[in-house]
Motif scaffolding. Sequence first.
Motif, PDB file in Angstrom:
ATOM      1  N   GLY A  45      42.298  39.889  36.369  1.00  9.27           N
ATOM      2  CA  GLY A  45      42.173  40.924  37.400  1.00  9.27           C
ATOM      3  C   GLY A  45      43.534  41.349  37.925  1.00  9.27           C
ATOM      4  N   ALA A  46      44.391  40.363  38.172  1.00 10.70           N
ATOM      5  CA  ALA A  46      45.723  40.684  38.706  1.00 10.70           C
ATOM      6  C   ALA A  46      46.547  41.460  37.678  1.00 10.70           C
ATOM      7  CB  ALA A  46      46.445  39.390  39.105  1.00 10.70           C
ATOM      8  N   LEU A  47      46.422  41.102  36.394  1.00 13.98           N
ATOM      9  CA  LEU A  47      47.160  41.827  35.338  1.00 13.98           C
ATOM     10  C   LEU A  47      46.690  43.279  35.282  1.00 13.98           C
ATOM     11  CD1 LEU A  47      49.092  41.918  32.901  1.00 13.98           C
ATOM     12  CD2 LEU A  47      47.172  41.168  31.468  1.00 13.98           C
ATOM     13  N   MET A  48      45.380  43.482  35.356  1.00 14.75           N
ATOM     14  CA  MET A  48      44.853  44.848  35.313  1.00 14.75           C
ATOM     15  C   MET A  48      45.376  45.641  36.509  1.00 14.75           C
ATOM     16  SD  MET A  48      40.988  46.058  34.588  1.00 14.75           S
ATOM     17  CE  MET A  48      40.245  45.385  36.044  1.00 14.75           C
ATOM     18  N   GLN A  49      45.373  45.006  37.675  1.00 13.22           N
ATOM     19  CA  GLN A  49      45.818  45.723  38.867  1.00 13.22           C
ATOM     20  C   GLN A  49      47.317  46.008  38.828  1.00 13.22           C
ATOM     21  OE1 GLN A  49      45.971  43.767  42.749  1.00 13.22           O
ATOM     22  NE2 GLN A  49      44.770  45.487  43.534  1.00 13.22           N
ATOM     23  N   GLN A  50      48.101  44.972  38.513  1.00 14.64           N
ATOM     24  CA  GLN A  50      49.555  45.145  38.621  1.00 14.64           C
ATOM     25  C   GLN A  50      50.138  45.976  37.488  1.00 14.64           C
ATOM     26  OE1 GLN A  50      51.562  41.381  39.453  1.00 14.64           O
ATOM     27  NE2 GLN A  50      49.906  40.841  40.861  1.00 14.64           N
ATOM     28  N   SER A  51      49.523  45.914  36.293  1.00 17.30           N
ATOM     29  CA  SER A  51      50.077  46.668  35.167  1.00 17.30           C
ATOM     30  C   SER A  51      49.634  48.132  35.208  1.00 17.30           C
ATOM     31  CB  SER A  51      49.625  46.056  33.837  1.00 17.30           C
ATOM     32  OG  SER A  51      48.236  46.271  33.651  1.00 17.30           O
ATOM     33  N   ILE A  90      47.473  49.267  33.439  1.00 17.94           N
ATOM     34  CA  ILE A  90      47.027  49.592  32.066  1.00 17.94           C
ATOM     35  C   ILE A  90      45.501  49.599  32.037  1.00 17.94           C
ATOM     36  CG2 ILE A  90      47.050  48.768  29.666  1.00 17.94           C
ATOM     37  CD1 ILE A  90      49.770  47.438  30.295  1.00 17.94           C
ATOM     38  N   ASP A  91      44.916  50.507  31.241  1.00 14.95           N
ATOM     39  CA  ASP A  91      43.457  50.575  31.259  1.00 14.95           C
ATOM     40  C   ASP A  91      42.838  49.336  30.603  1.00 14.95           C
ATOM     41  OD1 ASP A  91      44.350  52.537  28.879  1.00 14.95           O
ATOM     42  OD2 ASP A  91      42.523  51.447  28.349  1.00 14.95           O
ATOM     43  N   ALA A  92      41.588  49.082  31.015  1.00 16.19           N
ATOM     44  CA  ALA A  92      40.940  47.823  30.639  1.00 16.19           C
ATOM     45  C   ALA A  92      40.803  47.686  29.122  1.00 16.19           C
ATOM     46  CB  ALA A  92      39.570  47.736  31.303  1.00 16.19           C
ATOM     47  N   ALA A  93      40.497  48.791  28.436  1.00 12.52           N
ATOM     48  CA  ALA A  93      40.293  48.711  26.983  1.00 12.52           C
ATOM     49  C   ALA A  93      41.591  48.300  26.280  1.00 12.52           C
ATOM     50  CB  ALA A  93      39.786  50.045  26.451  1.00 12.52           C
ATOM     51  N   THR A  94      42.725  48.854  26.741  1.00 15.17           N
ATOM     52  CA  THR A  94      44.011  48.487  26.124  1.00 15.17           C
ATOM     53  C   THR A  94      44.329  47.008  26.373  1.00 15.17           C
ATOM     54  OG1 THR A  94      44.792  50.736  26.436  1.00 15.17           O
ATOM     55  CG2 THR A  94      46.489  49.066  26.039  1.00 15.17           C
ATOM     56  N   LEU A  95      44.073  46.572  27.595  1.00 12.95           N
ATOM     57  CA  LEU A  95      44.318  45.152  27.898  1.00 12.95           C
ATOM     58  C   LEU A  95      43.449  44.266  27.012  1.00 12.95           C
ATOM     59  CD1 LEU A  95      44.539  45.438  31.784  1.00 12.95           C
ATOM     60  CD2 LEU A  95      46.416  44.826  30.239  1.00 12.95           C
ATOM     61  N   ARG A  96      42.220  44.701  26.787  1.00 15.40           N
ATOM     62  CA  ARG A  96      41.328  43.911  25.898  1.00 15.40           C
ATOM     63  C   ARG A  96      41.883  43.908  24.475  1.00 15.40           C
ATOM     64  NH1 ARG A  96      37.070  45.855  22.859  1.00 15.40           N
ATOM     65  NH2 ARG A  96      36.815  47.731  24.125  1.00 15.40           N
TER      66      ARG A  96
END
Length: 278
Positions: free
Chosen positions: A216-222, A224-230
């Motif tokens: 959650g923190a990576l998604m918020q701080q980066s 970057i959209d969730a699909a790319t993070l996945r």
Amino acid sequence: MTETLPPLLLVGCGKMGGAMLDGWLKEGLAPSFIVDRHRDSVPAPHHLVRSLDDVPADFRPGMIILATKPQKVDAVLPTVAQFALHAPVISVLAGRTVKSLTDALAALQPPGSPTPIVIRTMPNTPSAIGQGMTVCYAPPIATPAQRRLCTRLLRAVGEVAWVEHEDQIDIVTSISGSGPAYVFLLAELLEQLGVADGLPPDLARLIARQTVSGAGALMQQSGIDAATLRHNVTSPNGTTQKALEVLMADGAWPATLAAALKAGAKRARELSGPQPVS
Ligand SMILES: NC(=O)C1=CN([C@@H]2O[C@H](COP(=O)(O)OP(=O)(O)OC[C@H]3O[C@@H](n4cnc5c(N)ncnc54)[C@H](O)[C@@H]3O)[C@@H](O)[C@H]2O)C=CC1
Ligand SMILES: O=C(O)[C@@H]1CCC=N1
């Protein structure tokens, strides 16, 4: 410096009202009345009372927040109606419509009173740490100043968004209102499955919690959209791909989550009017 938030009349200070109050207290709140039967204390200069009857009749809140369970709200409306002659009402109640609350309050006010202003909102419990998500709907009679005040108040505990159509709040309730519960369930299941596969309980708990909160923190701080993070986690033909093929299969996560959101939104619609007391 943060501007002090207006005095509030917070009716119901349980898990959701308490989460918002924690956030507001950190931001600085003008002296307010908190009405709750179970809360132990609130810091000075705020006042904790057990019943709305204990709030001085000449108290003039900037906003009234309704945060009881939907099944308990009708019992407090007769007294809320008197304060609502002078201030808008923000409801956090799942399901209950603006029209239903407005009509109930108006019927309890002296004939000829202006129509009470009710703004329907759906917050969530991360508000306690300023990471909430609140979605709001205001009827056309709400003024821009009242909408701005609502935004300012809720911005103090996280992100705020508005919808144009009230019925959109039902699916919002299923996504962001209930959503933290789905994420916590994921953490619970990861922990339980780790233990079931032989990990020491403390280690299973640590890795489950840190994975969920770290993601959650990576998604918020980066940003970057969730699909790319996945995708960034998923090596071609690697371990994640094999696990995701199971989760994304027909009838698995996408279908289950869609059914879950529908069930929640349906329940919100069932709660649209006065409820039997439970
Ligand atoms: N818990 C959550 O994550 C969310 C809850 N909501 C909404 O927030 C509302 C409250 O839910 P929770 O905080 O979970 O419930 P809760 O049961 O934790 O809190 C409700 C509080 O209202 C108080 N209360 C009830 N009747 C009262 C009365 N007559 N006088 C004084 N105090 C009274 C109770 O003592 C209790 O502490 C519900 O309408 C729910 O739909 C909305 C978004 C998220
Ligand atoms: O479960 C409920 O009814 C409330 C509304 C959204 C989260 N909790």
